[in-house]
Design an enzyme around this catalytic site. Structure first.
Site, short mmCIF file in Angstrom:
data_model
loop_
_atom_site.label_atom_id
_atom_site.label_comp_id
_atom_site.label_asym_id
_atom_site.label_seq_id
_atom_site.Cartn_x
_atom_site.Cartn_y
_atom_site.Cartn_z
N LYS A 1 -8.77 -5.03 5.64
CA LYS A 1 -8.05 -4.93 6.93
C LYS A 1 -8.92 -4.35 8.04
O LYS A 1 -8.49 -4.28 9.18
CB LYS A 1 -6.79 -4.09 6.76
CG LYS A 1 -5.94 -4.29 5.50
CD LYS A 1 -5.58 -5.70 5.18
CE LYS A 1 -4.56 -5.83 4.06
NZ LYS A 1 -3.25 -5.27 4.34
N ASP B 1 -1.82 -5.26 8.54
CA ASP B 1 -2.47 -6.50 8.13
C ASP B 1 -3.91 -6.55 8.60
O ASP B 1 -4.76 -7.20 7.99
CB ASP B 1 -1.69 -7.70 8.67
CG ASP B 1 -0.29 -7.69 8.11
OD1 ASP B 1 -0.16 -7.66 6.88
OD2 ASP B 1 0.67 -7.65 8.90
N ASP C 1 2.11 3.99 7.20
CA ASP C 1 2.44 2.59 6.99
C ASP C 1 1.17 1.79 6.78
O ASP C 1 0.06 2.25 7.09
CB ASP C 1 3.20 2.07 8.22
CG ASP C 1 3.97 0.78 7.93
OD1 ASP C 1 4.76 0.36 8.80
OD2 ASP C 1 3.78 0.20 6.84
N GLY C 2 1.34 0.61 6.24
CA GLY C 2 0.20 -0.28 6.03
C GLY C 2 -0.06 -1.10 7.29
O GLY C 2 0.57 -0.89 8.32
N THR D 1 0.83 -1.21 0.00
CA THR D 1 0.00 0.00 0.00
C THR D 1 0.87 1.26 0.00
O THR D 1 0.53 2.26 -0.63
CB THR D 1 -0.96 0.00 1.21
OG1 THR D 1 -1.71 -1.22 1.22
CG2 THR D 1 -1.91 1.17 1.18
N GLU E 1 9.44 -0.89 11.47
CA GLU E 1 8.17 -0.16 11.35
C GLU E 1 7.76 0.42 12.69
O GLU E 1 7.31 1.55 12.80
CB GLU E 1 7.08 -1.11 10.85
CG GLU E 1 7.21 -1.47 9.39
CD GLU E 1 6.19 -2.52 8.95
OE1 GLU E 1 5.74 -3.32 9.80
OE2 GLU E 1 5.85 -2.52 7.75
N LYS F 1 0.61 -6.07 12.51
CA LYS F 1 1.55 -5.74 11.44
C LYS F 1 2.67 -6.77 11.42
O LYS F 1 2.89 -7.46 12.42
CB LYS F 1 2.14 -4.33 11.67
CG LYS F 1 1.16 -3.22 11.26
CD LYS F 1 1.68 -1.81 11.57
CE LYS F 1 2.95 -1.50 10.81
NZ LYS F 1 2.86 -1.76 9.36
N GLY F 2 3.35 -6.87 10.26
CA GLY F 2 4.42 -7.86 10.18
C GLY F 2 4.17 -8.90 9.11
O GLY F 2 4.95 -9.83 8.94
O1 DER Z 1 4.18 -5.96 7.30
C1 DER Z 1 3.53 -4.93 7.48
O2 DER Z 1 3.11 -4.53 8.58
C2 DER Z 1 3.20 -4.14 6.26
O3 DER Z 1 2.78 -2.88 6.63
C3 DER Z 1 2.18 -4.91 5.44
O4 DER Z 1 1.61 -5.95 6.20
C4 DER Z 1 1.05 -4.06 4.92
O5 DER Z 1 0.28 -4.86 4.11
P1 DER Z 1 -0.12 -4.40 2.64
O6 DER Z 1 0.87 -5.02 1.71
O7 DER Z 1 -1.50 -4.92 2.48
O8 DER Z 1 -0.04 -2.89 2.59
#
Ligand code: DER
Length: 235
Positions: A126, A89, A86-87, A33, A108, A99-100
């Site tokens: 999400k 999960d 940041d993105g 993202t 992060e 996240k991760g």
């Molecule tokens: O690993 C993480 O936390 C990343 O931010 C990731 O999980 C985000 O996911 P995305 O590819 O759907 O943006």
């Protein structure tokens, strides 16, 4: 398609609302993202971006910054930054995040904590009320390689019978993080996920933990692109 459009919408809206011309130090997350986040920041123009420093949350994030022709900075030099985007999960109704999924959660979390404002961007998949509803892979735990086996046994006894070492797909053996560590994915029950902060503290106590992919009381807002082309914001 629909999911990519949703990611783009969330990212563009978040940048428009939270990356101000006066913001100089910007943390760039990891995943699929955040490339839209960088795209939107680039659209703010050379004039404002030439004086900014961008801090990565891993190798992929660093590549986004370099390929965008943006100035790279290190959090060891710039410990207080304006905003990190940041993105995630999965995000619950209290803005707690798993996240991760991309195995970048240590850096992060460092960049999320170093920022005055931490913003999450994600597509509709999400957006949950309780963690574990859509993200079934479990809590990603970065672990020192020498500690993963005993930790697996501990996790199985503390409510994650299906905890497993994350194996690589295009490489023999386990996934190795940017920090040279392994990742264990530990699914928990809905009961456990209802108190993510409590779960985070329990997991942090395990010997060999490097960082846990639960981000509690950190995000100031989460932007979700929806299937219908609208965007939802959770504060
Ligand atoms: O690993 C993480 O936390 C990343 O931010 C990731 O999980 C985000 O996911 P995305 O590819 O759907 O943006």
């Amino acid at each position: 398609q629909q999911i990519e459009a949703a990611k783009k919408l969330a990212a563009f809206t978040a940048v428009d609302n939270h990356v101000k011309p006066t913001d100089k130090f910007i943390g760039i997350g990891s995943g699929s993202t955040v490339p839209y986040v960088v795209d939107r920041i680039l659209q703010q123009g050379e004039e404002v971006n030439k004086d900014r420093i961008f801090l990565p949350t891993g190798f992929q994030s660093r590549q986004l910054i370099v390929n965008g022709g943006l100035r790279l900075g290190d959090v060891s030099q710039y410990t207080h930054i304006d905003v990190t985007i940041d993105g995630a999960d999965e995000v619950d109704s209290n803005l707690n995040c798993i996240k991760g999924g991309g195995a970048c959660q240590l850096q992060e979390k460092v960049l999320a904590e170093a920022a005055n404002t931490f913003i999450v961007v994600a597509d509709f998949r999400k957006k949950s009320s309780i963690l574990g509803t859509s993200w079934k892979q479990g809590v990603p735990i970065e672990v020192a390689p020498g500690a993963y086996a005993p930790m697996l046994e501990r996790l199985k006894k503390m409510g994650s019978p299906n905890a497993a070492l994350r194996m690589a797909k295009m490489k023999a053996g386990p996934v190795v993080t940017d920090n040279g560590n392994f990742v264990i994915d530990a699914p928990f029950s809905e009961e456990d996920y209802k108190n993510p902060k409590e779960l985070l503290v329990k997991l942090k106590m395990l010997t060999g933990v490097v960082e846990v992919g639960l981000f509690c009381d950190m995000a100031k807002a989460a932007y979700f692109g929806n299937e219908d082309g609208s965007v939802s914001v959770r504060w």
